[in-house]
Motif scaffolding. Structure first.
Motif, PDB file in Angstrom:
ATOM      1  N   TRP A 119       0.839  -1.203   0.000  1.00 48.04           N
ATOM      2  CA  TRP A 119       0.000   0.000   0.000  1.00 48.04           C
ATOM      3  C   TRP A 119       0.878   1.259   0.000  1.00 48.04           C
ATOM      4  CZ3 TRP A 119      -0.814   4.101   3.395  1.00 48.04           C
ATOM      5  CH2 TRP A 119      -1.968   4.878   3.150  1.00 48.04           C
ATOM      6  N   MET A 120       1.885   1.249   0.848  1.00 48.22           N
ATOM      7  CA  MET A 120       2.770   2.418   0.923  1.00 48.22           C
ATOM      8  C   MET A 120       3.529   2.614  -0.384  1.00 48.22           C
ATOM      9  SD  MET A 120       4.299   2.691   4.789  1.00 48.22           S
ATOM     10  CE  MET A 120       5.126   1.123   4.830  1.00 48.22           C
ATOM     11  N   ARG A 122       2.619   1.769  -3.388  1.00 52.52           N
ATOM     12  CA  ARG A 122       1.765   2.236  -4.481  1.00 52.52           C
ATOM     13  C   ARG A 122       1.373   3.693  -4.308  1.00 52.52           C
ATOM     14  NH1 ARG A 122      -2.727  -1.948  -6.206  1.00 52.52           N
ATOM     15  NH2 ARG A 122      -2.623  -0.669  -8.065  1.00 52.52           N
ATOM     16  N   ARG A 123       1.488   4.191  -3.077  1.00 54.51           N
ATOM     17  CA  ARG A 123       1.206   5.596  -2.840  1.00 54.51           C
ATOM     18  C   ARG A 123       2.477   6.341  -2.480  1.00 54.51           C
ATOM     19  NH1 ARG A 123      -2.494   2.629  -2.260  1.00 54.51           N
ATOM     20  NH2 ARG A 123      -4.678   3.102  -2.665  1.00 54.51           N
ATOM     21  N   ASP A 125       5.294   8.676  -1.814  1.00 50.15           N
ATOM     22  CA  ASP A 125       5.440  10.137  -1.782  1.00 50.15           C
ATOM     23  C   ASP A 125       4.138  10.920  -1.698  1.00 50.15           C
ATOM     24  OD1 ASP A 125       8.147   9.676  -2.028  1.00 50.15           O
ATOM     25  OD2 ASP A 125       8.008   9.633  -4.213  1.00 50.15           O
ATOM     26  N   THR A 126       3.050  10.290  -1.317  1.00 57.40           N
ATOM     27  CA  THR A 126       1.852  11.086  -1.069  1.00 57.40           C
ATOM     28  C   THR A 126       1.741  11.326   0.438  1.00 57.40           C
ATOM     29  OG1 THR A 126       0.392   9.195  -0.799  1.00 57.40           O
ATOM     30  CG2 THR A 126       0.685  10.037  -3.040  1.00 57.40           C
ATOM     31  N   ARG A 128      -0.634  10.553   2.553  1.00 56.19           N
ATOM     32  CA  ARG A 128      -1.063   9.410   3.351  1.00 56.19           C
ATOM     33  C   ARG A 128       0.076   8.436   3.593  1.00 56.19           C
ATOM     34  NH1 ARG A 128      -6.206   6.739   0.885  1.00 56.19           N
ATOM     35  NH2 ARG A 128      -5.257   7.562  -0.986  1.00 56.19           N
ATOM     36  N   GLU A 129       0.909   8.292   2.555  1.00 57.30           N
ATOM     37  CA  GLU A 129       2.040   7.393   2.706  1.00 57.30           C
ATOM     38  C   GLU A 129       2.992   7.939   3.744  1.00 57.30           C
ATOM     39  OE1 GLU A 129       5.943   5.510   1.469  1.00 57.30           O
ATOM     40  OE2 GLU A 129       5.444   7.602   1.273  1.00 57.30           O
ATOM     41  N   ARG A 193       7.962  -1.980   1.367  1.00 57.63           N
ATOM     42  CA  ARG A 193       7.712  -0.730   0.654  1.00 57.63           C
ATOM     43  C   ARG A 193       8.857  -0.401  -0.307  1.00 57.63           C
ATOM     44  NH1 ARG A 193       7.865   4.980  -0.136  1.00 57.63           N
ATOM     45  NH2 ARG A 193      10.095   4.679  -0.140  1.00 57.63           N
TER      46      ARG A 193
ATOM     47  N   ASP B  62       0.278  10.948 -12.552  1.00 60.32           N
ATOM     48  CA  ASP B  62       0.498  12.063 -11.640  1.00 60.32           C
ATOM     49  C   ASP B  62       1.737  12.879 -12.012  1.00 60.32           C
ATOM     50  OD1 ASP B  62       1.876   9.781 -11.098  1.00 60.32           O
ATOM     51  OD2 ASP B  62       1.943  10.079  -8.937  1.00 60.32           O
TER      52      ASP B  62
END
Ligand SMILES: Nc1ncnc2c1ncn2[C@@H]1O[C@H](COP(=O)(O)OP(=O)(O)O)[C@@H](O)[C@H]1O
Ligand SMILES: [Mg+2]
Lengths: 311, 275
Positions: A119-120, A122-123, A125-126, A128-129, A193, B62
């Motif tokens: 999950w981290m 795939r996200r 640098d956002t 939520r991550e 990750r 993005d």
């Protein structure tokens, strides 16, 4: 393969030997007298001398050490002072509890860190991550006893759904296993990750995507399989270290494993029991680590099959 | 051209980078018809790969902002990015630049090739899919094709891997191949063999090719039309003869003066030159 195997086997034996020898010397250098601990405050000097002789502590340390080594070769690790039975038997009786705890902890770790790490990744640098990152770093720097006591407070005292201590039911396994797992989840999910992030941007993945492979297959079949080699290796290493390192958690939760046993043995200056515990857990951890190292080439075709350029 | 496999119009790509927004592709238009090879040539950094990746929808959403249109038949994949799912592999496939990193290192050649076959024909039984995989390897002249299925990418040479990747790209029976510098990572002795293979496949199947290269020797050999790219724009376009023999632009003349580095045309890599 054979020379490598012998080299690693030799290293393992040497590691156990050095560990146990260091412990043997250290406990004898530390203050405190086994005989006094055994006999209690009312014993006379004469009593203590007798007890010391019966424990074999009247001999020189070198002599004790050689006898101890000889004992290892014959499978006799001496008699526990406090249990009055063979030290090895006492340790082996407790070992299944520690192994159960370590297995439960590693299962929780795997089940949580793999999806969390994916999950981290795939996200990457956002925001939520970033949040998940902060949490895992916090988990990583949290001392075992602190997270253990927090879990105890929340789940056993404030919301009493789980037993706080001992191993009466399987429910008793939950809190200590979670406590051990928290630190491992922090470590392993960050490894998952970084491995996944690397593989999700690898050229082979883009090429697979270009031919219409589904996102699910790209993540779980391609990136995950490629990430699994370092992750499985790390899990094995963590498991090996848990077999040694769950002492604090066992004490906090009064878990009847070798961790709490060694604390009691230290309190009573029970030299044979300390030595037997250290020997057994070190041997076990080193064996697991050896198996992990040997499994590595089996997982990676590049190592297993070597480089062979041909048509 | 109404029968165009690919029709790109006023394609513009802005990349969001650490150093700000870069307009990597700045309003390019071209079409590719059945059986045609259209080449985009330009020096490194001119925007060729970005163009190719935009056509395949492979730029991360993005980090890249696309405008204009990229139409495969009636499907505009910029207006409707979800349509890419039906297009990738089936209508258009990618031949990558570096074959050594283009396959999963822990899966066998066979696994990846059979997967590609089954993406196109999900109902195919395992042995039938394997038979088709062997057929595809034969088509791209990989020797001992059946033995290769059990091998891992690291066990094959770059030239052989590029043939395998061409076979994998063909598994989806696409109408168009996008080849991003397909020979630039390869040994000079096997480059001509790969280009020859692509032309041979084009001859037999009528597949269209978008060829990306910085090498004029390659462009001259394979192209029906050439677009010369510089700083995200096409500065010169036309058929091979007019662009190569009568370059109107200074930049093209400079590209032309660079010595073409192409291996001897007669040395086929299946004949043992492949190392
Ligand atoms: N991932 C990236 N990050 C930042 N800039 C990029 C990236 N990819 C491409 N660019 C920029 O976009 C422009 C075009 O690059 P590219 O399409 O790779 O050129 P070419 O394939 O012709 O060598 C260049 O100026 C390059 O610096
Ligand atoms: Mg490029």
């Amino acid at each position: 393969m054979a020379p490598y195997l012998f080299k690693r086997l030799g290293q393992s034996v040497l590691t156990v030997f050095l560990t146990i020898s260091t412990v043997f010397v250290l406990i004898r250098m530390a203050p405190g007298d086994p005989a006094a601990a055994y006999a209690g405050p009312l014993a006379t000097t004469e009593d203590l001398a007798k007890i010391r002789a019966s424990f074999g502590l009247d001999r020189s340390v070198v002599e004790q050490y050689l006898l101890f080594l000889k004992g290892i070769l014959t499978g006799d690790l001496g008699t526990s002072y406090s249990f009055r039975s063979p030290a090895l038997d006492v340790v082996l009786e407790r070992l299944p509890f520690t192994i159960t705890l370590a297995v439960a902890a590693i299962l929780i770790t795997t089940v949580v860190s793999v999806p969390l790490g994916v999950w981290m990744a795939r996200r990457a640098d956002t925001t939520r991550e970033l949040g998940a990152n902060v949490v895992t770093i916090a988990g990583q720097s949290m001392p075992d006893f602190w997270s253990g006591i927090m879990l105890l407070t929340v789940f056993a005292v404030l919301i009493p759904v789980l037993p706080a201590s001992g191993f009466a039911t399987w429910g008793g396994l939950v809190l200590p296993a979670l406590t051990v797992a928290i630190l491992q989840i922090a470590l392993i999910s960050r490894l998952v990750r970084s491995e996944m992030a690397k593989n999700l941007t690898a050229p082979y993945l883009t090429v697979a995507r270009s031919r219409g492979v589904s996102e699910r297959a790209l993540v779980w079949r391609y990136a995950m399989t490629n990430s699994s080699i370092p992750v499985v290796t790390a899990l094995g290493t963590r498991f090996a270290s848990m077999l040694n390192g769950v002492v604090v958690v066992e004490v906090v939760f009064a878990w009847p494993g070798v961790g709490s046993l060694v604390v009691r043995a230290l309190e009573t200056r029970d030299y044979p029991l300390i030595q037997a515990t250290v020997l057994v857990t070190a041997a076990l951890a080193v064996t697991v680590q050896l198996l992990v190292d040997l499994a590595y080439p089996l997982l990676d075709p590049r190592v297993r099959l070597g480089k062979k350029v041909s048509a | 051209m109404s029968t165009a496999l690919l029709d790109v119009e006023d394609l513009q790509v802005e990349l969001i980078t650490a150093g700000g927004v870069v307009r990597a592709v700045d309003g390019v238009s071209f079409t590719i018809g059945e059986g045609e090879t259209v080449t985009v040539i330009g020096e490194s950094g001119s925007g060729k790969s970005t163009t190719a990746m935009a056509v395949l929808g492979l730029l991360p959403d993005d980090l890249a902002v696309l405008s204009g249109s990229v139409r495969f038949g009636d499907t505009d994949v910029i207006a409707d990015p979800k349509a890419l799912r039906g297009v990738r592999g089936r209508t258009v496939s990618l031949i990558p630049q570096d074959p050594m990193t283009a396959l999963s290192p822990v899966h066998t050649i066979g696994r990846q090739l059979v997967e590609a076959v089954r993406l196109r024909k999900p109902d195919l039984a395992k042995h039938a899919a394997e038979a088709r995989a062997v057929e595809l390897l034969d088509l791209v002249h990989v020797p001992r094709s059946a033995d290769q299925l059990g091998r891992y990418p690291h066990q094959l040479s770059g030239g052989m891997l590029q043939r395998v990747l061409i076979a994998i790209a063909l598994a989806g029976e696409p109408r168009l191949l996008v080849a991003d510098e397909p020979t630039s990572a390869l040994d000079v002795t096997v480059q001509a063999g790969i280009l020859g293979l692509l032309l041979e496949l084009q001859e037999s199947t009528g597949i269209g090719i978008l060829m990306i290269t910085h090498d004029l020797g390659v462009a001259r050999l394979v192209s029906d039309r050439i677009h010369v790219m510089r700083d995200g724009r096409f500065v010169e376009s036309g058929d091979v003869e007019s662009v190569v023999d009568h370059p109107s632009h200074e930049y093209t003349r400079k590209l032309l003066s660079a010595v073409p580095v192409l291996g001897p045309w007669d040395e086929d890599d299946t004949a043992g030159g492949d190392r």
